[in-house]
Write an enzyme that holds these catalytic residues in place. Sequence first.
Site, PDB file in Angstrom:
ATOM      1  CB  CYS A 212      -2.957  -0.533  11.804  1.00  0.00           C
ATOM      2  SG  CYS A 212      -4.448  -0.330  10.744  1.00  0.00           S
TER       3      CYS A 212
ATOM      4  NE  ARG B 194       2.839  -1.846  11.485  1.00  0.00           N
ATOM      5  CZ  ARG B 194       3.137  -2.924  10.713  1.00  0.00           C
ATOM      6  NH1 ARG B 194       4.531  -3.040  10.317  1.00  0.00           N
ATOM      7  NH2 ARG B 194       2.163  -3.799  10.487  1.00  0.00           N
TER       8      ARG B 194
ATOM      9  CD1 TRP C 132      -3.534   1.234   5.354  1.00  0.00           C
ATOM     10  CD2 TRP C 132      -2.319   2.915   5.213  1.00  0.00           C
ATOM     11  NE1 TRP C 132      -3.322   1.419   3.936  1.00  0.00           N
ATOM     12  CE2 TRP C 132      -2.596   2.630   3.878  1.00  0.00           C
ATOM     13  CE3 TRP C 132      -1.550   4.147   5.274  1.00  0.00           C
ATOM     14  CZ2 TRP C 132      -2.217   3.060   3.006  1.00  0.00           C
ATOM     15  CZ3 TRP C 132      -0.931   4.833   4.219  1.00  0.00           C
ATOM     16  CH2 TRP C 132      -1.199   4.204   2.828  1.00  0.00           C
TER      17      TRP C 132
ATOM     18  CG  ASN D 238      -1.922  -4.515  11.039  1.00  0.00           C
ATOM     19  OD1 ASN D 238      -2.522  -3.907  10.102  1.00  0.00           O
ATOM     20  ND2 ASN D 238      -0.585  -5.026  11.226  1.00  0.00           N
TER      21      ASN D 238
ATOM     22  CD  GLU E 239       6.524  -1.145 -12.358  1.00  0.00           C
ATOM     23  OE1 GLU E 239       6.019  -0.306 -13.185  1.00  0.00           O
ATOM     24  OE2 GLU E 239       6.942  -1.320 -11.111  1.00  0.00           O
TER      25      GLU E 239
ATOM     26  CE  LYS F 235       9.401   0.230  -9.163  1.00  0.00           C
ATOM     27  NZ  LYS F 235       8.419   0.454 -10.036  1.00  0.00           N
TER      28      LYS F 235
ATOM     29  CD  GLU G 280      11.140   4.188  -9.858  1.00  0.00           C
ATOM     30  OE1 GLU G 280      10.541   5.145  -9.623  1.00  0.00           O
ATOM     31  OE2 GLU G 280      10.205   3.338  -9.778  1.00  0.00           O
TER      32      GLU G 280
ATOM     33  CE  LYS H 193       5.438   5.043  -2.688  1.00  0.00           C
ATOM     34  NZ  LYS H 193       5.704   4.174  -3.505  1.00  0.00           N
TER      35      LYS H 193
HETATM   36  C1  AGP Z   1       6.925   4.193  -9.452  1.00  0.00           C
HETATM   37  O1  AGP Z   1       7.625   3.323  -9.147  1.00  0.00           O
HETATM   38  C2  AGP Z   1       7.291   5.443  -9.258  1.00  0.00           C
HETATM   39  N1  AGP Z   1       7.379   5.869  -7.976  1.00  0.00           N
HETATM   40  C3  AGP Z   1       6.130   6.459 -10.064  1.00  0.00           C
HETATM   41  O2  AGP Z   1       6.256   6.218 -11.613  1.00  0.00           O
HETATM   42  C4  AGP Z   1       4.616   6.420  -9.573  1.00  0.00           C
HETATM   43  O3  AGP Z   1       4.053   5.189 -10.051  1.00  0.00           O
HETATM   44  C5  AGP Z   1       3.884   7.598 -10.140  1.00  0.00           C
HETATM   45  O4  AGP Z   1       4.521   8.776  -9.896  1.00  0.00           O
HETATM   46  C6  AGP Z   1       2.302   7.707  -9.818  1.00  0.00           C
HETATM   47  O5  AGP Z   1       2.219   7.619  -8.472  1.00  0.00           O
HETATM   48  P1  AGP Z   1       0.614   7.396  -7.838  1.00  0.00           P
HETATM   49  O6  AGP Z   1       0.350   5.927  -7.893  1.00  0.00           O
HETATM   50  O7  AGP Z   1       0.845   7.755  -6.240  1.00  0.00           O
HETATM   51  O8  AGP Z   1       0.005   8.289  -8.416  1.00  0.00           O
END
Ligand code: AGP
Length: 606
Positions: free
Chosen positions: A2, A27, A74, A100, A479, A483, A486, A601
Amino acid sequence: MCGIMAYIGKKQATPILLNGLRRLEYRGYDSAGLAVLQNDNLVRFRAIGKVDNLSEKIKNEKLNSTIGIAHTRWATHGGVTENNTHPHSGCDDKLMIVHNGIIENYREIKKELGDHKITSETDTEILAHLIEKNFSGDLKDAVVKSLLLVRGTYGLVAIHAKEPKKMVAARLGSPLVIGIGDEEYFLASDASPILPYTKQVVFLNDGEVAEITENSLQIYNLKDQKVKKKIEELDWNEEQAQKQGFPHFMLKEIFDQPTVFEDAIAGRINFEEGTAVLGGLNMTPEQMKSINRIILIACGTASYAGQVGKFAFERLAGIPTDVEIASEFRYKDPIVDEHTLVFGISQSGETADTLAALREAKRKGAYIRGIINVVGSTIARETDGGTYIHAGPELAVASTKAYTNMVAILILYAIQFGRNNKLSLATGQRLISAIKEIPEKMNLILKQNDKIKEIALKYKEYRDFYFLGRGINYPVALEGSLKLKEISYIHSEAYPGGEMKHGPISLLDEDFPVFAIATKNQLYEKMVSNITEAKARKAKIIVLATEGDEEIKHLTEGVIYVPPTMELLEPLLNTLPLQLFAYYITVALGKDVDRPRNLAKSVTVE
Ligand code: AGP
């Protein structure tokens, strides 16, 4: 996570508080509130949503005050409601606090409060009543006395109408910065709201308490001994301050992991019973026993957390578990019934593919639960229970701290189901003990930041990568590969180590490096063989190995060591070096780390 803002001095407090909250909205922005001292009384205003809603609410109020506290929330404990919005008070409005963090033992404290009237669902309000109960004229003493009874994390500021010219602040695990002006002081969760007024700051450390009047600042420790502090001159701009000095949100969030991991497990583990306590599951032990299949539905990084969860549920609870890519699930005529438990795993809680898949599973009669970061998100509201991962806002598109907290919650659920089944007390206790050591072991890895950067920079020009892992480390390889690809746009793929000889190894040569996860576990020897096979094809090899493993060195151009832990918990540690590896290559390539091309995101379209 927060945002806290507070002011004491000679200027009007309200505009300073509102402007401060606006700089802290990154935040958390579920709701906002402030309290100012007016004619020897504390007046409080709270509003759901962004700070502008709060500003609108008070625009016609005749506020005239030079001291106040404010907060942008938050949500962690308690939904997104005005009643759960900070500041929180005790039984009367003489005392107000903003906080917080997470008070782990708030339920136990609540029981000791006797006839105190609790009006919200938050842990913070319980802390306010505790301070009120301990107040006998000196606010700093009341805060210190109360914090000695608290387990958890906090950054807090308190004001009391009976000590009108004083603020008291304290920090344990959640940041607080004190800005020093000319007969005025500013307090905030980071320096960004303070910078427009002063660059002279004091950073509170864990276990410190600050007693502030308009012309004095005294810091104490929790033994009530005075502490001398260095005044720092900040040369950050506002954005740097929001990143607490890190160059990118992604790096800040990688380094957040030890703290937010503690928030994920806070109040949710019981060593004596060797189990986890995830109340949001909303299932009786009998209902839990009726489950003969678990499905983990997610996308991207969340699905790789789900793959670790599969190992955990099958190994600890003996329940067949499938991980389903959300966008595929509902088009494959899934076999789901009343004995199926479906978890939707999602940082944002808004991913359209995951939401649609969960609706399909619900239609077919399954139990539907969420493992979510954003409180009150669509998936959180549409599932019939579940658990918030408490990772705080994750602003970088590349998910890091949310991934490790998703894995943490999945392992806790597996322990909870296991202990409701055949998992022994001894094994449960061994797991809980190992889980409690994770934050410190994460810190040991993060301390190798420079070494990992040095290795990463040697590989920034390569155009292809394989990430190899076996067993519990195959999801880690997936994973790590995601990383890298992407954010750096380097082509990368992940394979189970044993799969290479069935085709992928044909691509290897001196221009196709391999990142192999070869920590000491049951598959170590097999992984070493796979590394040898790759090396024979002239591929350059980076290895993630367990501290103390000297023999692996002869196989690699660069070895990164991680502390040992139970095999099932390895992803909580082994993923961190891969996050840093991808980060440093991307920075070296001059790419936009926090906002990579083509991505969002939260993917709210199918
Ligand atoms: C991960 O680095 C990516 N941004 C992407 O794979 C993400 O994990 C996926 O879109 C799922 O998003 P969420 O966890 O908000 O559902």
